[in-house]
Design an enzyme around this catalytic site. Structure first.
Site, PDB file in Angstrom:
ATOM      1  N   HIS A  39      23.619   2.887 -18.559  1.00 17.50           N
ATOM      2  CA  HIS A  39      23.137   3.275 -19.884  1.00 17.50           C
ATOM      3  C   HIS A  39      21.826   4.037 -19.737  1.00 17.50           C
ATOM      4  CE1 HIS A  39      21.497   3.081 -23.929  1.00 17.50           C
ATOM      5  NE2 HIS A  39      22.749   2.948 -24.327  1.00 17.50           N
ATOM      6  N   GLU A  73      25.887  10.507 -24.016  1.00 17.75           N
ATOM      7  CA  GLU A  73      24.847  10.248 -25.016  1.00 17.75           C
ATOM      8  C   GLU A  73      23.595  11.049 -24.669  1.00 17.75           C
ATOM      9  OE1 GLU A  73      25.576   5.807 -26.492  1.00 17.75           O
ATOM     10  OE2 GLU A  73      24.138   5.913 -24.872  1.00 17.75           O
TER      11      GLU A  73
HETATM   12  O1  G3P Z   1      24.431   2.549 -26.511  1.00 17.87           O
HETATM   13  C1  G3P Z   1      24.394   3.270 -27.688  1.00 17.87           C
HETATM   14  C2  G3P Z   1      23.204   4.093 -27.830  1.00 17.87           C
HETATM   15  O2  G3P Z   1      22.439   4.389 -26.755  1.00 17.87           O
HETATM   16  C3  G3P Z   1      23.115   4.976 -28.983  1.00 17.87           C
HETATM   17  O3  G3P Z   1      22.090   4.422 -29.738  1.00 17.87           O
HETATM   18  O4  G3P Z   1      20.911   3.882 -31.764  1.00 17.87           O
HETATM   19  O5  G3P Z   1      21.526   6.234 -31.292  1.00 17.87           O
HETATM   20  O6  G3P Z   1      23.288   4.605 -31.906  1.00 17.87           O
HETATM   21  P1  G3P Z   1      21.944   4.808 -31.264  1.00 17.87           P
END
Ligand code: G3P
Length: 220
Positions: free
Chosen positions: A91, A139
């Site tokens: 992550h 992400e």
């Molecule tokens: O693991 C999910 C994450 O890193 C995304 O976070 O708060 O932007 O949905 P968020």
């Protein structure tokens, strides 16, 4: 049916008693919608939560070690023993070395567990896909926790990550995450070719967590 994995992170609203409550909310919402809902919780809460809910419970991280003299470490077999479905790997908030990502993916597979390898851009998504995990989840770090959905702000990252990952490994499943909050954000991710989303703050930090998750999956 899309995939929705809610990462409780180390948010106070997703820890301890509140984690159990949120897990039950997710379990209840999952029973009323067509989406697959999984949750990624703190190591401390995982053994309690797996007994309370029927949905899949993931660890947020595992260490790339076997059993042995490794103080303060938690490995794939340990989370399996406590009923986890699998684990996030690499992550953005818990990055690993390439060799450790590969070790964890392979350990999870050997243990019959599901691996969700997180990446930050298109090339790293392709690289992660080559390790043959169950899922890769792209992400962009700058959008994490921002409330600005990757599926709308950077659609080309999602679309091209799916293409790049599938070109390397046609069986890998691609998720996207960062800023995903609404049903529209989620649907947009699916339209871009992702099989679902990994999200946190949009649900965990919401004033009404139940309503936020219901809205995300299109129940309201
Ligand atoms: O693991 C999910 C994450 O890193 C995304 O976070 O708060 O932007 O949905 P968020």
């Amino acid at each position: 049916m899309g995939v929705v994995i809610v990462n409780f992170k180390a948010y106070r609203e997703g820890f301890g008693k509140r984690a159990v409550e949120l897990a039950k909310i997710a379990d209840n919402v999952a029973s009323r919608c067509d989406e697959y809902i999984g949750i990624a919780v703190s190591f401390l809460d995982l053994p309690v939560i797996v007994k309370e809910v029927g949905i899949d419970v993931y660890a947020q991280h595992i260490d790339a070690v076997d059993f042995g003299s490794h103080t303060g470490r938690i490995n794939a077999e340990m989370i399996k023993e406590y009923g986890a479905k699998g684990s996030l790997v690499n992550h953005s908030e818990r990055r690993l070395k390439l060799a450790d990502i590969e070790y964890n993916v392979s350990k999870l597979k050997n243990a019959g567990l599901t691996s969700v390898v997180c990446t930050n851009n298109i090339p790293t998504t392709a690289a992660a896909a080559a390790l043959n995990p169950d899922f890769v989840a792209v992400e962009p770090p700058e959008l994490i926790g921002s409330g600005i959905p990757v599926s709308k702000a950077e659609p080309e990252i999602v679309e091209n990550s799916v293409k790049a990952a599938k070109a390397v490994n046609s069986s890998v499943r691609v998720l996207c995450g960062a800023g995903i909050t609404t049903h529209e954000d989620y649907i947009k991710a699916l339209e871009l070719g992702a099989e679902g989303v990994l999200l946190a703050s949009g649900v965990v930090k919401a004033e009404d967590q139940k309503r936020a998750l219901e809205e995300l999956v299109g129940l309201i």
